[in-house]
Design a protein around this motif. Structure first.
Motif, PDB file in Angstrom:
ATOM      1  N   VAL A   1      23.066  52.053  44.121  1.00  0.00           N
ATOM      2  CA  VAL A   1      24.446  51.885  43.395  1.00  0.00           C
ATOM      3  C   VAL A   1      25.479  51.219  44.017  1.00  0.00           C
ATOM      4  O   VAL A   1      25.240  51.343  45.624  1.00  0.00           O
ATOM      5  CB  VAL A   1      24.720  53.417  43.216  1.00  0.00           C
ATOM      6  CG1 VAL A   1      26.444  53.800  42.777  1.00  0.00           C
ATOM      7  CG2 VAL A   1      24.250  54.661  41.647  1.00  0.00           C
ATOM      8  N   THR A   2      26.185  50.314  43.497  1.00  0.00           N
ATOM      9  CA  THR A   2      27.388  49.548  44.422  1.00  0.00           C
ATOM     10  C   THR A   2      28.284  49.624  44.086  1.00  0.00           C
ATOM     11  O   THR A   2      28.626  49.491  42.247  1.00  0.00           O
ATOM     12  CB  THR A   2      26.851  48.165  43.861  1.00  0.00           C
ATOM     13  OG1 THR A   2      25.846  48.100  44.664  1.00  0.00           O
ATOM     14  CG2 THR A   2      28.302  47.059  44.683  1.00  0.00           C
ATOM     15  N   PRO A   3      29.606  50.105  44.986  1.00  0.00           N
ATOM     16  CA  PRO A   3      31.203  50.490  44.103  1.00  0.00           C
ATOM     17  C   PRO A   3      31.287  49.302  43.888  1.00  0.00           C
ATOM     18  O   PRO A   3      31.281  47.905  43.892  1.00  0.00           O
ATOM     19  CB  PRO A   3      32.112  51.041  44.958  1.00  0.00           C
ATOM     20  CG  PRO A   3      30.839  50.453  46.380  1.00  0.00           C
ATOM     21  CD  PRO A   3      29.468  51.032  45.795  1.00  0.00           C
ATOM     22  N   ILE A   4      31.950  49.183  43.092  1.00  0.00           N
ATOM     23  CA  ILE A   4      32.778  47.743  41.875  1.00  0.00           C
ATOM     24  C   ILE A   4      33.904  47.839  42.182  1.00  0.00           C
ATOM     25  O   ILE A   4      35.336  48.262  41.721  1.00  0.00           O
ATOM     26  CB  ILE A   4      32.517  47.740  40.207  1.00  0.00           C
ATOM     27  CG1 ILE A   4      31.118  47.082  40.265  1.00  0.00           C
ATOM     28  CG2 ILE A   4      33.158  46.127  40.069  1.00  0.00           C
ATOM     29  CD1 ILE A   4      30.144  46.498  41.148  1.00  0.00           C
ATOM     30  N   ASP A   5      34.779  46.267  43.152  1.00  0.00           N
ATOM     31  CA  ASP A   5      35.909  46.053  43.118  1.00  0.00           C
ATOM     32  C   ASP A   5      36.821  46.727  42.293  1.00  0.00           C
ATOM     33  O   ASP A   5      37.259  45.919  40.782  1.00  0.00           O
ATOM     34  CB  ASP A   5      36.568  45.405  44.285  1.00  0.00           C
ATOM     35  CG  ASP A   5      37.566  45.606  44.871  1.00  0.00           C
ATOM     36  OD1 ASP A   5      38.924  45.459  43.749  1.00  0.00           O
ATOM     37  OD2 ASP A   5      37.863  46.118  45.606  1.00  0.00           O
ATOM     38  N   PRO A   6      38.143  47.548  41.406  1.00  0.00           N
ATOM     39  CA  PRO A   6      38.719  46.729  40.014  1.00  0.00           C
ATOM     40  C   PRO A   6      38.766  45.483  40.384  1.00  0.00           C
ATOM     41  O   PRO A   6      39.399  44.896  38.809  1.00  0.00           O
ATOM     42  CB  PRO A   6      40.304  48.129  40.684  1.00  0.00           C
ATOM     43  CG  PRO A   6      39.995  48.883  41.279  1.00  0.00           C
ATOM     44  CD  PRO A   6      38.924  48.482  42.514  1.00  0.00           C
ATOM     45  N   SER A   7      39.494  44.812  41.191  1.00  0.00           N
ATOM     46  CA  SER A   7      39.489  43.580  41.236  1.00  0.00           C
ATOM     47  C   SER A   7      38.777  42.011  40.175  1.00  0.00           C
ATOM     48  O   SER A   7      38.153  41.356  40.831  1.00  0.00           O
ATOM     49  CB  SER A   7      40.173  42.978  42.484  1.00  0.00           C
ATOM     50  OG  SER A   7      39.519  42.597  43.269  1.00  0.00           O
ATOM     51  N   SER A   8      37.279  43.290  40.688  1.00  0.00           N
ATOM     52  CA  SER A   8      35.975  41.772  40.738  1.00  0.00           C
ATOM     53  C   SER A   8      36.354  40.838  39.264  1.00  0.00           C
ATOM     54  O   SER A   8      36.717  41.698  38.155  1.00  0.00           O
ATOM     55  CB  SER A   8      34.950  43.154  40.134  1.00  0.00           C
ATOM     56  OG  SER A   8      33.689  42.260  39.812  1.00  0.00           O
ATOM     57  N   ASP A   9      35.783  40.363  39.112  1.00  0.00           N
ATOM     58  CA  ASP A   9      35.515  39.646  38.146  1.00  0.00           C
ATOM     59  C   ASP A   9      34.589  39.394  37.086  1.00  0.00           C
ATOM     60  O   ASP A   9      34.649  38.837  35.749  1.00  0.00           O
ATOM     61  CB  ASP A   9      36.248  37.824  38.395  1.00  0.00           C
ATOM     62  CG  ASP A   9      34.436  37.566  38.648  1.00  0.00           C
ATOM     63  OD1 ASP A   9      33.686  38.517  39.186  1.00  0.00           O
ATOM     64  OD2 ASP A   9      34.026  36.063  39.209  1.00  0.00           O
ATOM     65  N   ASP A  10      33.659  40.682  36.703  1.00  0.00           N
ATOM     66  CA  ASP A  10      33.554  41.082  36.285  1.00  0.00           C
ATOM     67  C   ASP A  10      33.806  41.608  34.397  1.00  0.00           C
ATOM     68  O   ASP A  10      34.881  42.032  34.930  1.00  0.00           O
ATOM     69  CB  ASP A  10      32.102  41.903  36.620  1.00  0.00           C
ATOM     70  CG  ASP A  10      30.241  42.193  36.266  1.00  0.00           C
ATOM     71  OD1 ASP A  10      30.378  41.693  34.834  1.00  0.00           O
ATOM     72  OD2 ASP A  10      29.709  42.623  36.682  1.00  0.00           O
ATOM     73  N   VAL A  11      32.453  41.265  33.754  1.00  0.00           N
ATOM     74  CA  VAL A  11      32.930  42.519  32.643  1.00  0.00           C
ATOM     75  C   VAL A  11      32.091  42.803  31.688  1.00  0.00           C
ATOM     76  O   VAL A  11      31.242  43.317  32.341  1.00  0.00           O
ATOM     77  CB  VAL A  11      33.696  41.776  31.120  1.00  0.00           C
ATOM     78  CG1 VAL A  11      34.183  40.430  31.937  1.00  0.00           C
ATOM     79  CG2 VAL A  11      32.483  40.562  31.395  1.00  0.00           C
ATOM     80  N   SER A  12      33.215  44.118  31.200  1.00  0.00           N
ATOM     81  CA  SER A  12      31.958  45.375  29.894  1.00  0.00           C
ATOM     82  C   SER A  12      32.282  44.942  28.764  1.00  0.00           C
ATOM     83  O   SER A  12      33.081  44.978  28.633  1.00  0.00           O
ATOM     84  CB  SER A  12      32.510  46.780  30.317  1.00  0.00           C
ATOM     85  OG  SER A  12      31.753  47.418  29.803  1.00  0.00           O
ATOM     86  N   PRO A  13      30.740  44.056  27.664  1.00  0.00           N
ATOM     87  CA  PRO A  13      30.427  44.034  27.335  1.00  0.00           C
ATOM     88  C   PRO A  13      30.187  45.988  25.879  1.00  0.00           C
ATOM     89  O   PRO A  13      30.189  45.654  24.756  1.00  0.00           O
ATOM     90  CB  PRO A  13      29.188  43.353  26.600  1.00  0.00           C
ATOM     91  CG  PRO A  13      28.181  44.059  28.056  1.00  0.00           C
ATOM     92  CD  PRO A  13      29.445  44.167  29.002  1.00  0.00           C
TER      93      PRO A  13
END
Length: 237
Positions: A62-74
Motif C-alpha cells: 500500500v502507498t499513501p497518495i498525497d492529496p495534491s497528486s496529479d493522479d485521477v480516479s476513473p
C-alpha cells in the motif's frame, strides 16, 4: 454533507475499459473521508480512510497518495461518513456483512449503506488488479491478471458500501469492501473474510446520492455502456 454518497462514473464504464481519464484526487477527497475506487488505467485499488487516500497495489503493498497528486480516479464512491449505529459482531463470511447491515439499519433496506469494521480478522482474502496493458481494456480482462493474497490474523480496517440491486449497471450491487492493515502497508479488494471473534462495526444509511459522469472524455462518450452483470459479479467477487 454527512452520509451523502458521491460517485464518479459508473461501473459499466469501467467494464468497458473507460479508465484513461478521471476525477482529480483532490476533488474526490473534497467529497468525503470514507470511500473506495480505482486509479487511472485501473492500476490498483483505492481506499479512503479517515480522509486519507491509499493505493493498494497488485503485490499487496500500500502507498499513501498525497492529496495534491496529479493522479485521477476513473471510478470511485465516497461519503463524509458519520456512523448512526455502532455494534460489535463476529462474521464468518463477506456475505454476512450485508445481512448484518440490513439487520442494524432495518428502515433503510433499499438505501445505500456505508460500513466500517475495525479489529482483528482471522482471515481476509483480497485481490488487486495490476491495471490495463492497453487502452480500453475491459475490467473483465484486467481481472484475469489480478493477484490475490490472504492475510491471517490480521488487524486492520474494512471500508465499504452496500448498494441496492436496482443500481445494477451504475454501481456494484451488493456488498463492496476494501481492507487495509493497521500499519497501512497491505490491503486490497475483499473476496472473503472471517473475523473469528467480534470486531467493531460502524454503519450509516446514505439516502442521498450525487452521481457525476465524465465530461469531454472520448472513451466514455463512445463506450457502449450496455452492462455486464455477470462480468461485474465475476470480477468483484
Amino acid at each position: 454533507m454527512a452520509n451523502e454518497l458521491f460517485q464518479y462514473s459508473i461501473i459499466t464504464a469501467l467494464m468497458d475499459g473507460v479508465a484513461s481519464n478521471g476525477l482529480p484526487i483532490a476533488t474526490l477527497l473534497s467529497h468525503g473521508n470514507h470511500g473506495l475506487g480505482t486509479f487511472r488505467y485501473m492500476r490498483g485499488e483505492m481506499i479512503i480512510l479517515d480522509g486519507k487516500l491509499y493505493q493498494m497495489k497488485s503485490d499487496g503493498t500500500v502507498t499513501p497518495i498525497d492529496p495534491s497528486s496529479d493522479d485521477v480516479s476513473p471510478f470511485a464512491m465516497v461519503t463524509q461518513f458519520e456512523a448512526t449505529v455502532a455494534t460489535t459482531a463476529a462474521l464468518s463470511s463477506k456475505e454476512e456483512v450485508s445481512a448484518l447491515l440490513k439487520r442494524i439499519l432495518p428502515e433503510s433496506q433499499n438505501h445505500f449503506m456505508a460500513v466500517r469494521l475495525d479489529g482483528n480478522f482471522k482471515s481476509v482474502t483480497v485481490r488487486t488488479a495490476a491495471g490495463q496493458t492497453e487502452p480500453r481494456q475491459s475490467l473483465r480482462e484486467v481481472g484475469k491478471n489480478q493477484t490475490s493474497h490472504t492475510f491471517e490474523s490480521a488487524t486492520g480496517t474494512i471500508v465499504g458500501f452496500l448498494s441496492p440491486q436496482y443500481m445494477e449497471g451504475i454501481g456494484v450491487p451488493g456488498i463492496h469492501l476494501h481492507f487495509i492493515t493497521e500499519d497501512r502497508k497491505q490491503g486490497g479488494h475483499i473476496l472473503a473474510l472471517e473475523t473469528g471473534g467480534e470486531v467493531q462495526v460502524q454503519a450509516a444509511a446514505l439516502p442521498k446520492m450525487h452521481l457525476e459522469l465524465p465530461v469531454a472524455d472520448d472513451e466514455f462518450n463512445t463506450a457502449p455502456l450496455i452492462g455486464d452483470a455477470a462480468g461485474v459479479a465475476a470480477v468483484e467477487g
